[in-house]
Design an enzyme around this catalytic site. Structure first.
Site, PDB file in Angstrom:
ATOM      1  N   LYS A  93       0.849  -1.191   0.000  1.00 23.56           N
ATOM      2  CA  LYS A  93       0.000   0.000   0.000  1.00 23.56           C
ATOM      3  C   LYS A  93       0.876   1.228   0.000  1.00 23.56           C
ATOM      4  CE  LYS A  93      -3.987   2.027   0.343  1.00 23.56           C
ATOM      5  NZ  LYS A  93      -3.615   2.741  -0.918  1.00 23.56           N
ATOM      6  N   LYS A 129       5.317   1.674  -3.160  1.00 25.72           N
ATOM      7  CA  LYS A 129       5.227   3.030  -3.701  1.00 25.72           C
ATOM      8  C   LYS A 129       5.505   2.962  -5.190  1.00 25.72           C
ATOM      9  CE  LYS A 129       4.602   7.348  -2.324  1.00 25.72           C
ATOM     10  NZ  LYS A 129       3.824   7.923  -1.222  1.00 25.72           N
ATOM     11  N   ASP A 169      -0.113  10.769  -4.574  1.00 27.53           N
ATOM     12  CA  ASP A 169       1.030  11.407  -3.917  1.00 27.53           C
ATOM     13  C   ASP A 169       1.263  12.695  -4.720  1.00 27.53           C
ATOM     14  OD1 ASP A 169       3.348  10.821  -1.827  1.00 27.53           O
ATOM     15  OD2 ASP A 169       4.379  11.584  -3.584  1.00 27.53           O
ATOM     16  N   THR A 213      -4.344  13.394   5.169  1.00 27.31           N
ATOM     17  CA  THR A 213      -2.919  13.527   5.499  1.00 27.31           C
ATOM     18  C   THR A 213      -2.686  14.830   6.260  1.00 27.31           C
ATOM     19  OG1 THR A 213      -2.423  12.275   3.522  1.00 27.31           O
ATOM     20  CG2 THR A 213      -0.583  13.393   4.573  1.00 27.31           C
TER      21      THR A 213
END
Ligand code: NDP
Length: 447
Positions: A93, A129, A169, A213
């Site tokens: 993840k 990632k 991201d 986040t």
């Protein structure tokens, strides 16, 4: 480097040798290995089973060609990456980054950090990632869509809700996740909601994922402040960046009574003594996709082209842009200006020298793998909702996030205490994150 019969030194040398030129990965590995000396002393079984050695080697690394056509019909070429680092605790993840600086060393540093971050949340997720050296800046929606479709045309065969679950991201937000999901669905002929997180609310996304986040980082800071007998009330805060993490960190600081007086992008920074106007910032950055200078112009705030946002005096600094954006010089200026709390909203934004200066000056410092874990934690909540075909309310999901962040905070402090570094969040995060993964790896044998 801390020596434990040379074990950790030898391991670090091996990381250097096996991964030449990957400086960000070296930096991330070194930072974790340096914390593990007391763990190795207490648990020699981790060394015997080569757990630390294995955790530094990704389980799988995928590199692929991503050809696509721009609006003029010219063929463009980029490189795609997915590093599936560790699946001891659950499916890989971690997000996808689209930025011209992306290469294997950046993806590996991010994937490595992700292992321990995900472990710290207490949720069943492994670490991975990915991304590409594609630069989305200035590209049309059509170009972004064609790039995402080409990227997924290779990536789809490596991911799945029980295998590997990417998210966003830098450079990958709701729009990109939409195009990626659409192409995955088309190729596989399956509505497999749990294969990606950060989806739109009406098609399998979770409330609070967009905010998670930034909100989570501020929840973490709130716990740090409470531990020091303080609160956000009346505090001056500086945030770097003006992307997803920065915007929602700003929003939560303002909700909790602090004032964010500056933020930035890669071209410059804005100082707005009245406090950042969030609706204008969201309009400029999220809807119009313009530069931060447009915010300053419309708001009548100060704009400083180039320069460092860390020149702006503040009580609390929240770096939310990118790796190594806050170096020793910047740390020195923050300390001289009286900053007493720093929490990393971004991944590894503070250089090791900056972190050392904060520690020497008694600045309370929260590492990204703990402070920004709210994003991936809420991604795991999105996976839970997808698996049960359910969708939760904003308030319920935010309560869960706040609870998880309190847990991460307390786990860091308790572990730091237990291993002889009271108050050291960075050491606590590394050790607590590592031990959960290490025990799962021991239980699962030599794989
Ligand atoms: P966005 O793409 O939304 O925003 C990134 C921001 O940082 C932009 O303001 C960008 O400015 C700035 N920035 C990016 N690269 C650089 C650079 N090389 N130099 C200076 N400024 C730069 O990304 P996110 O907000 O999602 O991510 C920010 C950080 O948070 C990253 O480190 C990411 O890994 C981390 N993170 C993100 C999570 C998430 O859920 N999104 C989860 C956990 C961590 P410009 O527009 O000028 O490029």
């Amino acid at each position: 480097m801390i020596h434990v019969d040379g074990t950790l030194d030898t391991l670090y040398d091996e990381v250097l040798k096996r991964n030449p030129g990957e400086t960000e990965f070296h930096q991330a590995a070194r930072e974790v290995l340096e914390s593990l000396a007391p763990v190795v002393t207490k648990h020699p079984e981790y060394v015997d089973a080569a757990v630390i050695r294995r955790v530094c080697e990704p389980e799988r690394q995928i590199i692929f060609r991503v050809p696509w056509q721009d609006d003029s019909g010219a063929v463009q070429l980029n490189r795609g990456f997915r590093v599936e680092f560790n699946s001891a605790l659950g499916p890989y993840k971690g997000g996808l980054r689209f930025h011209p600086s992306v290469y294997l060393g950046i993806v590996k540093f991010l994937g490595f950090e992700q292992i321990f971050k995900n472990s710290l949340t207490g949720l069943p997720i492994g670490g991975g990632k990915g991304g590409s050296d594609f630069d989305p800046k200035g590209r049309s929606d059509g170009e972004i869509m064609r790039f995402c479709q080409s990227f997924m045309t290779e990536l789809y065969r490596h991911i799945g809700e029980y295998t590997d679950v990417p998210a966003g991201d830098i450079g990958v937000g709701g729009r990109e996740i939409g195009y990626l999901f659409g192409q995955y669905k088309r190729i596989t002929n399956r509505y497999e909601s749990g294969v990606l997180t950060g989806k739109g609310i009406t098609w399998g996304g979770s409330q609070v994922r967009t905010e998670a986040t930034g909100y989570g980082t501020v929840y973490f800071l709130d716990e740090m402040l409470k531990t020091g007998g303080q609160s956000f009330d009346g505090k001056r805060v500086v945030v770097s960046g003006s992307g997803n993490v920065a915007v929602y960190a700003t929003e939560k600081v303002e909700q909790l009574g602090g004032t964010v007086v500056a933020c930035s992008d890669s071209s410059g920074y804005v100082v707005d003594e009245k406090g950042i106007d969030l609706s204008l910032l969201k309009d400029v950055k999220e809807i119009r996709r313009e530069r931060i200078s447009a915010y300053a112009e419309e708001r009548g705030a100060i704009y400083v082209p180039g320069g460092s946002v860390w020149d702006v005096p503040c009580d609390i600094a929240i770096p939310c842009a990118t790796q190594n954006e806050l170096d020793a010089d910047a740390a020195d200026r923050l300390i001289k200006n009286g900053t007493s709390y720093v929490a990393e909203g971004a991944n590894m934004p503070c250089t090791p020298e900056a972190v050392r200066l904060f520690s020497d000056a008694g600045v309370s410092f929260a590492p990204g793998k703990a402070a920004n874990a709210g994003g991936v934690a809420t991604s795991a909540l999105e996976m839970q909702q997808n698996a049960s075909r359910d969708s939760w309310s904003f308030d319920y999901t935010e309560d869960r996030l706040a609870d998880i962040m309190r847990g991460v905070h307390d786990r860091c402090l308790e572990t730091a205490d237990e291993y002889g570094s009271p108050g050291d969040y960075a050491t606590g995060a590394n050790i607590a994150g590592f031990i959960r993964v290490a025990n799962a790896m021991l239980a699962q044998g030599v794989i």
